[in-house]
Design an enzyme around this catalytic site. Structure first.
Site, short mmCIF file in Angstrom:
data_model
loop_
_atom_site.label_atom_id
_atom_site.label_comp_id
_atom_site.label_asym_id
_atom_site.label_seq_id
_atom_site.Cartn_x
_atom_site.Cartn_y
_atom_site.Cartn_z
N ASP A 31 1.14 -0.81 -0.26
CA ASP A 31 -0.01 0.03 0.20
C ASP A 31 0.70 0.94 -0.16
O ASP A 31 1.96 0.80 0.55
CB ASP A 31 -1.32 0.11 1.13
CG ASP A 31 -1.91 0.93 1.66
OD1 ASP A 31 -3.03 0.12 1.32
OD2 ASP A 31 -1.83 2.13 0.78
N ASN A 35 -4.26 7.10 0.15
CA ASN A 35 -5.70 7.06 0.38
C ASN A 35 -6.05 5.97 1.85
O ASN A 35 -7.13 5.91 2.16
CB ASN A 35 -6.54 6.78 -0.62
CG ASN A 35 -8.28 7.18 -0.28
OD1 ASN A 35 -8.13 8.50 0.65
ND2 ASN A 35 -9.79 6.97 -0.21
N TYR A 150 -13.08 7.45 -14.68
CA TYR A 150 -13.21 6.03 -13.11
C TYR A 150 -13.15 4.83 -13.75
O TYR A 150 -12.60 3.89 -13.92
CB TYR A 150 -13.12 6.41 -11.34
CG TYR A 150 -13.76 5.88 -11.13
CD1 TYR A 150 -12.50 4.83 -10.35
CD2 TYR A 150 -14.86 5.26 -10.90
CE1 TYR A 150 -12.90 3.47 -9.48
CE2 TYR A 150 -15.01 4.11 -9.59
CZ TYR A 150 -14.08 3.49 -9.10
OH TYR A 150 -14.77 2.66 -8.51
N PHE A 179 -20.90 -3.36 -6.12
CA PHE A 179 -22.46 -2.54 -6.10
C PHE A 179 -21.96 -0.73 -4.95
O PHE A 179 -20.71 -0.51 -4.97
CB PHE A 179 -23.08 -2.99 -5.91
CG PHE A 179 -23.82 -3.72 -6.96
CD1 PHE A 179 -22.94 -4.47 -7.90
CD2 PHE A 179 -25.02 -2.75 -8.08
CE1 PHE A 179 -23.70 -4.85 -9.48
CE2 PHE A 179 -25.04 -3.29 -9.19
CZ PHE A 179 -24.41 -4.32 -9.86
N ASN A 200 -19.67 10.52 -1.83
CA ASN A 200 -20.01 9.56 -1.30
C ASN A 200 -21.87 9.36 0.05
O ASN A 200 -20.85 10.09 0.68
CB ASN A 200 -19.70 7.79 -1.26
CG ASN A 200 -18.96 7.79 -2.22
OD1 ASN A 200 -18.04 7.06 -2.63
ND2 ASN A 200 -19.56 7.54 -3.77
N ARG A 293 -27.54 15.27 -8.99
CA ARG A 293 -26.22 15.39 -9.18
C ARG A 293 -26.13 14.79 -10.70
O ARG A 293 -26.69 13.71 -11.05
CB ARG A 293 -25.61 14.37 -8.24
CG ARG A 293 -23.70 14.35 -8.68
CD ARG A 293 -23.07 13.55 -7.67
NE ARG A 293 -23.10 12.06 -7.39
CZ ARG A 293 -23.17 10.85 -6.42
NH1 ARG A 293 -22.26 11.93 -5.37
NH2 ARG A 293 -23.25 10.04 -6.60
N GLY A 295 -25.16 13.10 -13.97
CA GLY A 295 -24.42 11.63 -14.04
C GLY A 295 -24.95 10.96 -13.48
O GLY A 295 -25.33 9.20 -13.56
N ASP A 296 -26.24 11.07 -12.59
CA ASP A 296 -26.94 10.34 -11.27
C ASP A 296 -27.61 9.69 -11.93
O ASP A 296 -29.01 9.96 -12.79
CB ASP A 296 -27.38 10.77 -10.42
CG ASP A 296 -25.97 10.31 -9.68
OD1 ASP A 296 -25.20 9.89 -9.64
OD2 ASP A 296 -26.14 11.97 -8.48
N1 UFG Z 1 -26.32 11.59 -2.53
C1 UFG Z 1 -26.52 12.55 -2.27
N2 UFG Z 1 -25.87 13.32 -1.80
C2 UFG Z 1 -25.03 12.74 -1.29
C3 UFG Z 1 -24.21 12.04 -1.94
C4 UFG Z 1 -25.29 10.69 -2.56
O1 UFG Z 1 -28.24 12.35 -2.63
O2 UFG Z 1 -24.05 14.17 -0.45
C5 UFG Z 1 -27.12 10.10 -3.98
C6 UFG Z 1 -26.66 10.14 -4.65
O3 UFG Z 1 -27.47 11.33 -5.47
C7 UFG Z 1 -26.91 8.71 -5.17
C8 UFG Z 1 -26.84 7.96 -4.36
O4 UFG Z 1 -26.98 9.20 -3.11
O5 UFG Z 1 -28.76 8.33 -5.75
C9 UFG Z 1 -25.60 6.75 -4.05
O6 UFG Z 1 -24.19 8.04 -4.33
P1 UFG Z 1 -23.09 7.96 -4.41
O7 UFG Z 1 -22.45 8.60 -4.39
O8 UFG Z 1 -23.07 7.21 -2.58
O9 UFG Z 1 -22.78 6.31 -4.75
P2 UFG Z 1 -22.34 5.91 -6.33
O10 UFG Z 1 -24.46 5.10 -7.12
O11 UFG Z 1 -23.15 7.39 -7.13
O12 UFG Z 1 -21.44 5.06 -7.28
C10 UFG Z 1 -21.09 4.24 -5.95
C11 UFG Z 1 -19.58 4.74 -5.88
C12 UFG Z 1 -18.80 4.26 -7.44
C13 UFG Z 1 -19.09 3.31 -7.62
C14 UFG Z 1 -20.70 2.63 -7.85
C15 UFG Z 1 -21.22 1.41 -8.31
O13 UFG Z 1 -19.04 5.93 -6.27
O14 UFG Z 1 -17.14 4.29 -7.49
O15 UFG Z 1 -21.32 3.45 -6.57
O16 UFG Z 1 -22.79 1.59 -8.30
F1 UFG Z 1 -18.21 2.48 -8.66
#
Ligand code: UFG
Length: 334
Positions: A31, A35, A150, A179, A200, A293, A295-296
Site C-alpha cells: 500500500d 488514501n 474512473y 455495488f 459518497n 447530481r 450523471g446520476d
Molecule cells: N447522494 C446524495 N447526496 C450526497 C451523496 C450522494 O443524495 O451527498 C445520492 C446520489 O445522488 C445517489 C446515492 O446517494 O442517488 C448514492 O450516491 P454515491 O455517491 O454514494 O454512490 P454512486 O452510486 O453514485 O456511486 C458509487 C461509487 C462508485 C461505484 C458505484 C457502484 O461512488 O465508485 O457506487 O455503483 F462505482
C-alpha cells in the site's frame, strides 16, 4: 494460501485482509498510503490477533521493488484493490486516473508473469455498466459505455485481463463488480473515513451526524423511484470482503475469467438510508432536497444470483446493520 493484497489498508482492502486472516491465509499488504493510514495495519492485527501478515509501504508501479517483494515471498495469489476511486476527481484529472489505475495494473501483471503467479482477483465496479437500461443488473449486461474516467479505467482493466487470459489459458482471474459498499467492521476499529468533503452518501451522512458538516444535500427527489430519490444497492463491507474469500476458493482450482456482481439485490433510496440511519442510531440527520447530481440515474441494483450459485456467496447483513456499523466506526474515530 499466501495472498498479496494491493491497497490492503484501504476501506475494502482492510476488511478483506481481516477475513483472509480469519481463514488462516497469509497476507502480504502492499500500500502506498495514498488514501489510507499506516495505523490500519495494527488495527487489522488487533482484530484478528494474527501475526501472519506483512506490510510493504510501496507503490505497485515501482516494478523493481515489486519484483523484490515477489522474490521474498512465495505468493500464490493477488487481490488488486489499489487504485484511485473518486468519480468527480477522475473527470477533473483523467490522465492521473488513467496513468495510476492502468499503469499499476500493467506493472503488477508483468511482475506476476515473471514470478509465474497467475491467479488474480480484481476490484471492479458496477459503474462499468454505465447507465443501465434496467435493474436488476446481471453480469451479461453490456459494459463499456461508461460515464466517467474512473469507470473507464475499470472497464479497460477488465479488457486487459480478458486479453491476458486469451493469450495464456493458465491464468485464473476473478473480476468482482462492487455495488455500493458501506458499513464497517463490528469492532469499530476499521471503516471508511475520507478526508475533506465526501462524494459518497454514507461518508457524507457520517460527517453530518458527527457535526462536521451542517446538513446532507439529497440530490434530487424527482427520480422514477418509490420516493423520488435515487435507489442503489448498498452492501455491508464485511459481506463484500467475504465475497473475496469465496472468489479465492473458486480461482484456486479453476482457470478462466470469472465475473461476479457483489451486491444484495435490494435497492434502497437516499431517504430510506437517512430514515434507517436515524432510527437505528437514534439520530436526526438534517437534510435538504437539492438539484440532481449530473450523471446520476434513477436506480441501480444487482442480480447477485451468479455469485450465489457459483461461489456459494450471498450478502447476509441488512440495511440496519450497515447503518449501525457505519456510525459505530465513525463514533470511535472522531
Ligand atoms: N447522494 C446524495 N447526496 C450526497 C451523496 C450522494 O443524495 O451527498 C445520492 C446520489 O445522488 C445517489 C446515492 O446517494 O442517488 C448514492 O450516491 P454515491 O455517491 O454514494 O454512490 P454512486 O452510486 O453514485 O456511486 C458509487 C461509487 C462508485 C461505484 C458505484 C457502484 O461512488 O465508485 O457506487 O455503483 F462505482
Amino acid at each position: 494460501m499466501k495472498i498479496l493484497v494491493t491497497g490492503g489498508l484501504g476501506f475494502i482492502g482492510s476488511h478483506t485482509c481481516v477475513e483472509l486472516l480469519e481463514k488462516n491465509n497469509e497476507v502480504i499488504i502492499v500500500d502506498n498510503l495514498n488514501n489510507s493510514k499506516e495505523s490500519v495495519f495494527d488495527k487489522i492485527k488487533q482484530i484478528t490477533k494474527k501475526d501472519n501478515l506483512k506490510l510493504y509501504i510501496e507503490d505497485v508501479r515501482n516494478e523493481e521493488n515489486m519484483d523484490k517483494i515477489f522474490s521474498e515471498n512465495d505468493i500464490d495469489c493477488v487481490i488488486h484493490f489499489a487504485g484511485y476511486k473518486a468519480v468527480g476527481e477522475s473527470v477533473r484529472e483523467p490522465i492521473m486516473y488513467y496513468e495510476n489505475n492502468l499503469c499499476s495494473t500493467i506493472s503488477l501483471i508483468k511482475i506476476m508473469k515473471k514470478h509465474n503467479v497467475k491467479k488474480i482477483i480484481f476490484s471492479s465496479t458496477a459503474t462499468v455498466y454505465g447507465e443501465p437500461e434496467s435493474s436488476p443488473i446481471s453480469e451479461d449486461f453490456p459494459t463499456g459505455k461508461t460515464t466517467n474516467p474512473y469507470a473507464t479505467t475499470k472497464f479497460m482493466i477488465e479488457t486487459i485481463l480478458n486479453d491476458l487470459y486469451k493469450s495464456d489459458n493458465e491464468w485464473s482471474i476473478a473480476i468482482l463488480r462492487y455495488f455500493n459498499p458501506i458499513g464497517a467492521h463490528k469492532s469499530g476499529l476499521i471503516g471508511e473515513n475520507p478526508n475533506g468533503i465526501p462524494n459518497n452518501l454514507m461518508p457524507y451522512i457520517l460527517k453530518v451526524a458527527a457535526g462536521e458538516l451542517p446538513k446532507l444535500n439529497v440530490f434530487g427527489n424527482d427520480y422514477k423511484t418509490h420516493d423520488g430519490t435515487g435507489v442503489r444497492d448498498y452492501i455491508h463491507v464485511v459481506d463484500l470482503a467475504i465475497g473475496h474469500v469465496k472468489a479465492i476458493d473458486k480461482i484456486a482450482n479453476e482457470t478462466g475469467v470469472k465475473i461476479y456482481n457483489l451486491g444484495t439485490g435490494i435497492g434502497y433510496s437516499v431517504l430510506d438510508i437517512v430514515n434507517t440511519f436515524n432510527k437505528v442510531n437514534s439520530l436526526n440527520i438534517p437534510y435538504e432536497i437539492t438539484a440532481r447530481r449530473p450523471g446520476d440515474v434513477d436506480e441501480v441494483f444487482s442480480n447477485p444470483q451468479k455469485a450465489k450459485i457459483e461461489l456459494g456467496w450471498e450478502a447476509k447483513m441488512n440495511i440496519e446493520e450497515m447503518c449501525r456499523d457505519s456510525w459505530n466506526f465513525k463514533k470511535n474515530n472522531m
